[in-house]
Design a protein around this motif. Structure first.
Motif, PDB file in Angstrom:
ATOM      1  N   UNK A   1      23.539  44.508  46.584  1.00  0.00           N
ATOM      2  CA  UNK A   1      23.035  43.890  44.919  1.00  0.00           C
ATOM      3  C   UNK A   1      22.060  45.129  45.240  1.00  0.00           C
ATOM      4  N   UNK A   2      21.746  46.222  45.627  1.00  0.00           N
ATOM      5  CA  UNK A   2      21.029  47.496  45.353  1.00  0.00           C
ATOM      6  C   UNK A   2      22.359  48.229  44.366  1.00  0.00           C
ATOM      7  N   UNK A   3      23.297  47.958  44.931  1.00  0.00           N
ATOM      8  CA  UNK A   3      24.172  48.944  44.411  1.00  0.00           C
ATOM      9  C   UNK A   3      24.998  48.963  42.603  1.00  0.00           C
ATOM     10  N   UNK A   4      25.043  49.660  41.897  1.00  0.00           N
ATOM     11  CA  UNK A   4      26.348  50.016  41.645  1.00  0.00           C
ATOM     12  C   UNK A   4      27.559  50.320  40.924  1.00  0.00           C
ATOM     13  N   UNK A   5      28.195  49.821  40.379  1.00  0.00           N
ATOM     14  CA  UNK A   5      29.446  50.453  40.821  1.00  0.00           C
ATOM     15  C   UNK A   5      30.407  50.990  39.239  1.00  0.00           C
ATOM     16  N   UNK A   6      30.947  52.365  39.032  1.00  0.00           N
ATOM     17  CA  UNK A   6      30.971  52.565  37.417  1.00  0.00           C
ATOM     18  C   UNK A   6      32.526  53.494  37.367  1.00  0.00           C
ATOM     19  N   UNK A   7      32.791  53.628  36.635  1.00  0.00           N
ATOM     20  CA  UNK A   7      34.536  54.085  36.475  1.00  0.00           C
ATOM     21  C   UNK A   7      33.904  55.301  36.031  1.00  0.00           C
ATOM     22  N   UNK A   8      34.285  56.317  36.435  1.00  0.00           N
ATOM     23  CA  UNK A   8      34.287  57.752  36.194  1.00  0.00           C
ATOM     24  C   UNK A   8      34.775  58.515  35.041  1.00  0.00           C
ATOM     25  N   UNK A   9      36.063  57.847  35.226  1.00  0.00           N
ATOM     26  CA  UNK A   9      37.771  58.157  35.148  1.00  0.00           C
ATOM     27  C   UNK A   9      38.259  58.858  35.745  1.00  0.00           C
ATOM     28  N   UNK A  10      39.288  59.699  35.711  1.00  0.00           N
ATOM     29  CA  UNK A  10      40.235  60.157  36.481  1.00  0.00           C
ATOM     30  C   UNK A  10      40.855  59.578  37.898  1.00  0.00           C
ATOM     31  N   UNK A  11      40.941  57.727  37.623  1.00  0.00           N
ATOM     32  CA  UNK A  11      41.232  57.242  38.587  1.00  0.00           C
ATOM     33  C   UNK A  11      40.211  57.328  39.020  1.00  0.00           C
ATOM     34  N   UNK A  12      38.881  57.756  39.475  1.00  0.00           N
ATOM     35  CA  UNK A  12      37.141  57.964  40.491  1.00  0.00           C
ATOM     36  C   UNK A  12      36.761  56.484  40.260  1.00  0.00           C
ATOM     37  N   UNK A  13      35.648  55.967  41.224  1.00  0.00           N
ATOM     38  CA  UNK A  13      34.866  54.963  40.512  1.00  0.00           C
ATOM     39  C   UNK A  13      33.329  55.667  41.204  1.00  0.00           C
ATOM     40  N   UNK A  14      32.356  55.635  41.070  1.00  0.00           N
ATOM     41  CA  UNK A  14      31.068  56.117  41.061  1.00  0.00           C
ATOM     42  C   UNK A  14      30.347  54.284  42.247  1.00  0.00           C
ATOM     43  N   UNK A  15      29.392  54.648  43.177  1.00  0.00           N
ATOM     44  CA  UNK A  15      28.553  53.678  43.742  1.00  0.00           C
ATOM     45  C   UNK A  15      27.488  54.083  43.798  1.00  0.00           C
ATOM     46  N   UNK A  16      26.030  54.156  43.123  1.00  0.00           N
ATOM     47  CA  UNK A  16      24.943  54.369  43.399  1.00  0.00           C
ATOM     48  C   UNK A  16      23.946  53.701  43.200  1.00  0.00           C
ATOM     49  N   UNK A  17      22.947  53.798  43.353  1.00  0.00           N
ATOM     50  CA  UNK A  17      21.723  52.714  43.092  1.00  0.00           C
ATOM     51  C   UNK A  17      21.786  52.590  41.542  1.00  0.00           C
ATOM     52  N   UNK A  18      21.877  50.185  41.702  1.00  0.00           N
ATOM     53  CA  UNK A  18      21.872  49.813  40.619  1.00  0.00           C
ATOM     54  C   UNK A  18      21.375  50.767  38.928  1.00  0.00           C
ATOM     55  N   UNK A  19      20.167  51.283  39.630  1.00  0.00           N
ATOM     56  CA  UNK A  19      18.846  51.770  38.382  1.00  0.00           C
ATOM     57  C   UNK A  19      19.617  53.254  38.145  1.00  0.00           C
ATOM     58  N   UNK A  20      20.706  54.212  38.559  1.00  0.00           N
ATOM     59  CA  UNK A  20      21.318  55.092  38.420  1.00  0.00           C
ATOM     60  C   UNK A  20      22.249  54.766  37.595  1.00  0.00           C
ATOM     61  N   UNK A  21      21.873  55.130  36.431  1.00  0.00           N
ATOM     62  CA  UNK A  21      23.028  54.691  35.072  1.00  0.00           C
ATOM     63  C   UNK A  21      22.199  55.591  34.031  1.00  0.00           C
ATOM     64  N   UNK A  22      23.636  56.539  33.566  1.00  0.00           N
ATOM     65  CA  UNK A  22      23.639  57.101  32.358  1.00  0.00           C
ATOM     66  C   UNK A  22      22.237  57.157  31.332  1.00  0.00           C
ATOM     67  N   UNK A  23      22.561  55.542  30.981  1.00  0.00           N
ATOM     68  CA  UNK A  23      21.723  55.012  29.942  1.00  0.00           C
ATOM     69  C   UNK A  23      20.640  53.967  30.575  1.00  0.00           C
ATOM     70  N   UNK A  24      19.426  54.633  31.938  1.00  0.00           N
ATOM     71  CA  UNK A  24      18.553  54.466  32.347  1.00  0.00           C
ATOM     72  C   UNK A  24      17.995  55.527  32.055  1.00  0.00           C
ATOM     73  N   UNK A  25      18.896  57.123  33.061  1.00  0.00           N
ATOM     74  CA  UNK A  25      18.436  58.668  33.024  1.00  0.00           C
ATOM     75  C   UNK A  25      17.602  58.251  31.701  1.00  0.00           C
ATOM     76  N   UNK A  26      18.468  58.076  30.857  1.00  0.00           N
ATOM     77  CA  UNK A  26      18.012  59.113  29.312  1.00  0.00           C
ATOM     78  C   UNK A  26      17.310  58.137  28.820  1.00  0.00           C
ATOM     79  N   UNK A  27      17.103  56.916  29.115  1.00  0.00           N
ATOM     80  CA  UNK A  27      15.833  56.164  28.921  1.00  0.00           C
ATOM     81  C   UNK A  27      14.466  56.379  29.655  1.00  0.00           C
TER      82      UNK A  27
END
Length: 278
Positions: free
Chosen positions: A181-207
């Motif tokens: 649950x501490x991780x999040x997976x997001x599609x980054x295009x080009x058949x690529x998934x990125x897995x990182x800290x659940x707080x590590x999203x572009x939205x949160x960084x921009x906030x």
């Protein structure tokens, strides 16, 4: 309505399909942004060293959200990063090995805020592709043992580029139930998934940047083309999906650019916004 900050995704949005951009037009637009005290943010799934290369003449005057929100730099200075604990990293590697074989994954990249690692056995072709997006890349004997070999490293993102025969929708359905649950997976295009800290999203960084610079939501403009941009686009009424974006992305954004990424869609839109808002 004034504009104080502009954040744009890179690949498929700001950059052309060949990973270049219109340097003379960018220089002209960037000078106007400086004149009006508007922050310019490059927000990408790739690494900070890659963004440093893309904007080498402007680094100290820009802000960078890299690795899909895992790392934030103000100029060359690291501002904030979200790391993955070693146990969670080991869990991800175990899950990948359980469900996918060597023919299913083209590129497995594990990154810190400044550097990325790949397996010694990665093909020369895949290694060159990884270097394009991550720049500072080191081969190591066994990528699956990296968390044992480098226990003091603060890892921030795992990038998995799947072979063309793998459907990312099935990947999400398979892995979501197994990721910590501490991780999040997001599609980054080009058949690529990125897995990182659940707080590590572009939205949160921009906030985080919005709070740091004390900005109102309607003073922020965002551009994107893919699933990992949706949160960022949803933040503000001044959001733009690219002309070339998937229809779902276009439905979520407030506006659609007149031009696509191959025809300076972001820069042309910023040009018009500056004229209309200042």
């Amino acid at each position: 309505m004034s504009i104080k900050l502009i954040a744009t995704d890179m690949d498929g949005t700001f950059l052309r399909d060949d990973h270049t951009y219109n340097h003379p037009l960018f220089d002209k637009v960037f000078r106007q942004l400086e004149r009006h005290n508007v922050y310019f943010v490059a927000a990408s799934g790739s690494s900070f060293p890659r963004l440093q290369r893309e904007f080498k003449d402007y680094v100290n005057k820009m802000i960078f959200i890299s690795q899909n929100g895992s790392v934030i730099h103000l100029g060359n200075q690291l501002f904030k990063s979200f790391s993955i604990n070693q146990e969670a990293l080991a869990r991800v590697i175990h899950i990948l090995d359980r469900f996918y074989g060597p023919n299913d994954i083209n590129q497995l990249v594990i990154s810190t805020s400044e550097k990325s690692y790949v397996d010694q056995g990665m093909s020369a072709r895949d290694f060159e592709i990884v270097k394009l997006f991550y720049e500072q890349v080191e081969r190591i004997p066994d990528i699956r043992k990296i968390f044992l070999q480098r226990p003091s490293e603060k890892f921030t993102k795992i990038s998995i580029n799947f072979a063309n025969h793998i459907d990312l929708k099935n990947v999400a359905a398979t892995l979501d139930g197994y990721l910590p649950p501490s991780l999040i997976m997001e599609n980054s295009g080009f058949n690529t998934d990125l897995i990182g800290n659940a707080a590590a999203t572009k939205q949160n960084a921009l906030s985080i940047l919005q709070h740091h610079f004390k900005l109102r939501t309607n003073e922020i403009v965002t551009f994107g083309d893919n699933e990992n941009d949706l949160g960022m686009l949803a933040m503000t009424t001044q959001s733009y999906a690219m002309r070339n974006a998937h229809s779902i992305i276009k439905m979520q954004a407030a506006h659609i650019t007149q031009n696509d990424n191959n025809h300076d869609g972001v820069l042309q839109t910023i040009n018009a916004l500056i004229k209309n808002n200042h």
